[in-house]
Write a protein that holds these residues in place. Structure first.
Motif, PDB file in Angstrom:
ATOM      1  N   TRP A 124       0.794  -1.325   0.148  1.00  0.00           N
ATOM      2  CA  TRP A 124      -0.068  -0.007  -0.052  1.00  0.00           C
ATOM      3  C   TRP A 124       0.874   1.222   0.040  1.00  0.00           C
ATOM      4  O   TRP A 124       0.757   1.977  -1.051  1.00  0.00           O
ATOM      5  CB  TRP A 124      -0.945  -0.048   1.241  1.00  0.00           C
ATOM      6  N   LEU A 125       1.597   1.299   1.118  1.00  0.00           N
ATOM      7  CA  LEU A 125       2.601   2.830   1.375  1.00  0.00           C
ATOM      8  C   LEU A 125       3.400   2.824  -0.127  1.00  0.00           C
ATOM      9  O   LEU A 125       3.518   3.908  -0.639  1.00  0.00           O
ATOM     10  CB  LEU A 125       3.264   2.716   2.354  1.00  0.00           C
ATOM     11  N   ASP A 126       4.177   1.772  -0.446  1.00  0.00           N
ATOM     12  CA  ASP A 126       5.053   1.936  -1.536  1.00  0.00           C
ATOM     13  C   ASP A 126       4.397   2.147  -2.874  1.00  0.00           C
ATOM     14  O   ASP A 126       4.955   2.556  -3.741  1.00  0.00           O
ATOM     15  CB  ASP A 126       5.964   0.596  -1.517  1.00  0.00           C
ATOM     16  N   ARG A 127       3.060   1.659  -2.869  1.00  0.00           N
ATOM     17  CA  ARG A 127       2.244   1.577  -4.280  1.00  0.00           C
ATOM     18  C   ARG A 127       1.698   2.883  -4.451  1.00  0.00           C
ATOM     19  O   ARG A 127       1.384   3.377  -5.539  1.00  0.00           O
ATOM     20  CB  ARG A 127       1.737   0.430  -4.423  1.00  0.00           C
ATOM     21  N   HIS A 128       1.124   3.246  -3.426  1.00  0.00           N
ATOM     22  CA  HIS A 128      -0.038   4.390  -3.446  1.00  0.00           C
ATOM     23  C   HIS A 128       0.420   5.673  -2.966  1.00  0.00           C
ATOM     24  O   HIS A 128      -0.314   6.980  -3.146  1.00  0.00           O
ATOM     25  CB  HIS A 128      -1.273   4.000  -2.719  1.00  0.00           C
ATOM     26  N   LEU A 129       1.451   5.876  -2.262  1.00  0.00           N
ATOM     27  CA  LEU A 129       2.099   7.104  -1.950  1.00  0.00           C
ATOM     28  C   LEU A 129       3.281   7.700  -2.640  1.00  0.00           C
ATOM     29  O   LEU A 129       3.832   6.756  -3.169  1.00  0.00           O
ATOM     30  CB  LEU A 129       2.494   6.998  -0.380  1.00  0.00           C
ATOM     31  N   GLY A 130       3.384   8.835  -2.668  1.00  0.00           N
ATOM     32  CA  GLY A 130       4.650   9.416  -3.728  1.00  0.00           C
ATOM     33  C   GLY A 130       5.921   9.167  -2.746  1.00  0.00           C
ATOM     34  O   GLY A 130       6.473  10.461  -2.512  1.00  0.00           O
ATOM     35  N   VAL A 131       6.335   7.908  -2.480  1.00  0.00           N
ATOM     36  CA  VAL A 131       7.620   7.858  -1.663  1.00  0.00           C
ATOM     37  C   VAL A 131       8.751   8.079  -2.588  1.00  0.00           C
ATOM     38  O   VAL A 131       8.684   8.097  -3.672  1.00  0.00           O
ATOM     39  CB  VAL A 131       7.824   6.400  -1.028  1.00  0.00           C
ATOM     40  N   ASP A 132       9.878   8.528  -1.811  1.00  0.00           N
ATOM     41  CA  ASP A 132      11.101   8.808  -2.493  1.00  0.00           C
ATOM     42  C   ASP A 132      12.005   7.616  -2.649  1.00  0.00           C
ATOM     43  O   ASP A 132      13.188   7.695  -3.476  1.00  0.00           O
ATOM     44  CB  ASP A 132      11.746   9.946  -1.666  1.00  0.00           C
ATOM     45  N   SER A 133      11.648   6.596  -2.332  1.00  0.00           N
ATOM     46  CA  SER A 133      12.498   5.319  -2.453  1.00  0.00           C
ATOM     47  C   SER A 133      11.951   4.081  -2.130  1.00  0.00           C
ATOM     48  O   SER A 133      10.755   4.048  -1.602  1.00  0.00           O
ATOM     49  CB  SER A 133      13.769   5.554  -1.534  1.00  0.00           C
ATOM     50  N   ALA A 134      12.445   3.019  -2.459  1.00  0.00           N
ATOM     51  CA  ALA A 134      11.926   1.701  -1.912  1.00  0.00           C
ATOM     52  C   ALA A 134      11.898   1.639  -0.542  1.00  0.00           C
ATOM     53  O   ALA A 134      13.111   1.871  -0.193  1.00  0.00           O
ATOM     54  CB  ALA A 134      12.191   0.524  -2.794  1.00  0.00           C
ATOM     55  N   SER A 135      10.955   1.122   0.116  1.00  0.00           N
ATOM     56  CA  SER A 135      11.136   0.732   1.373  1.00  0.00           C
ATOM     57  C   SER A 135      12.136  -0.672   1.781  1.00  0.00           C
ATOM     58  O   SER A 135      12.335  -1.439   0.489  1.00  0.00           O
ATOM     59  CB  SER A 135       9.720   0.425   2.101  1.00  0.00           C
ATOM     60  N   LEU A 136      12.494  -0.730   2.963  1.00  0.00           N
ATOM     61  CA  LEU A 136      13.206  -2.087   3.091  1.00  0.00           C
ATOM     62  C   LEU A 136      12.391  -3.448   2.602  1.00  0.00           C
ATOM     63  O   LEU A 136      12.679  -4.294   2.166  1.00  0.00           O
ATOM     64  CB  LEU A 136      13.616  -2.202   4.399  1.00  0.00           C
ATOM     65  N   PHE A 137      10.901  -3.155   3.132  1.00  0.00           N
ATOM     66  CA  PHE A 137       9.905  -4.362   2.919  1.00  0.00           C
ATOM     67  C   PHE A 137       9.744  -4.562   1.589  1.00  0.00           C
ATOM     68  O   PHE A 137       9.850  -5.792   1.107  1.00  0.00           O
ATOM     69  CB  PHE A 137       8.530  -4.127   3.473  1.00  0.00           C
ATOM     70  N   GLN A 138       9.817  -3.504   0.496  1.00  0.00           N
ATOM     71  CA  GLN A 138       9.639  -3.730  -0.873  1.00  0.00           C
ATOM     72  C   GLN A 138      10.931  -4.343  -1.288  1.00  0.00           C
ATOM     73  O   GLN A 138      10.919  -5.188  -2.213  1.00  0.00           O
ATOM     74  CB  GLN A 138       9.365  -2.188  -1.809  1.00  0.00           C
TER      75      GLN A 138
END
Length: 278
Positions: free
Chosen positions: A192-206
């Motif tokens: 959800w967060l990595d796919r639907h928010l405008g994040v600046d980088s991939a998370s550790l989880f992704q």
């Protein structure tokens, strides 16, 4: 006590948030460097150094960290793996020694190991910030989720003690609950967060879930959750060995800096190592 905890937390947040969102890495490096220097001072006091010796350890640690980041832009993956292996083997050996055995380790060796532990954690923190805020926060949240879920499950279901001579409140049921909490957080964050928010980088989880086979990703998450417990237990062991309740009183209502970052110390270098596989 609650009022002191809230005020201290607000002060720390007022310093941390601007450092996190700054365009330059310098504010975050300076803020975390100050924390590590304080943690170095606490480590010295917990391991037989007087005020002067502990202060020297904190200053030397801070200068060493600053020199490292000045000379090194990126850290090769083998370095992170070497640090991770040292944590896994060394943490297991320390927990096996227990509070009674820890003082038998030569004092100079204990001081050096503590300085290396804090240096590696600070270097991993700064490298994680360089990868992106989303990556950095995902590592923080993994540790916090492991702690919160373990506490809740241990409180409700805890029967079998995990390490009774070190931390009587911890249970195997709590540890399992902590891992399940981490797994849930990993799925929600990556999907959800990595796919639907405008994040600046991939998370550790992704990075783990999409960059590795599922069995390896699950093993990685389990190892990260387990090492957060090891970091917590290790600091508790050192305090129990000298009869200290907190590492210091630097943070009113919270104890010391080591009390707040103990679980982060092994997790950040290990996160950098595991993310290099993807």
């Amino acid at each position: 006590m609650l009022r002191a905890r809230i005020i201290t937390a607000l002060v720390l947040l007022s310093l941390l948030l601007p450092a996190l969102f700054a365009q330059s890495p310098l504010p975050f490096e300076v803020f975390t460097l100050a924390l590590m220097a304080a943690a170095g001072w606490e480590w010295g006091r917990l391991n037989g150094q007087g005020q002067r010796g502990a202060l020297v350890l904190g200053v030397v640690l801070a200068l060493s960290c600053a020199l490292t980041i000045w000379k090194i832009d990126t850290v090769p993956a083998p370095v992170w793996w070497a640090i991770a292996v040292m944590w896994i083997l060394g943490g297991a050996a320390a927990l096996r020694l227990g509070p009674r055995g820890w003082p038998r380790v030569p004092q100079q060796l204990r001081l050096v190991l503590g300085a290396l532990m804090l240096w590696a954690a600070w270097l991993a923190l700064t490298q994680a910030w360089a990868r992106g805020l989303n990556f950095l926060l995902s590592v923080f949240c993994l540790v916090w989720m492991a702690d919160i879920a373990a506490y809740a499950c241990g409180k409700a279901l805890g029967r079998r003690k995990l390490a009774p001579t070190i931390s009587p409140g911890k249970s195997w049921e709590g540890a399992i609950g902590g891992f399940l909490g981490v797994l849930l957080l990993a799925v929600l964050w990556s999907q959800w967060l990595d796919r639907h928010l405008g994040v600046d980088s991939a998370s550790l989880f992704q990075t783990l879930l999409q960059g590795q086979a599922w069995p390896l990703a699950l093993l990685s998450l389990m190892l990260l959750g387990a090492m957060s417990v090891v970091g917590d237990l290790f600091e508790s062991l050192v305090k129990r060995a000298v009869g200290a309740k907190d590492s210091s009183r630097l943070l009113p209502g919270h104890g010391g800096v080591l009390d707040r970052i103990d679980a982060l110390l092994p997790v950040f270098p290990l996160a950098m190592a595991l993310s290099s596989l993807s």
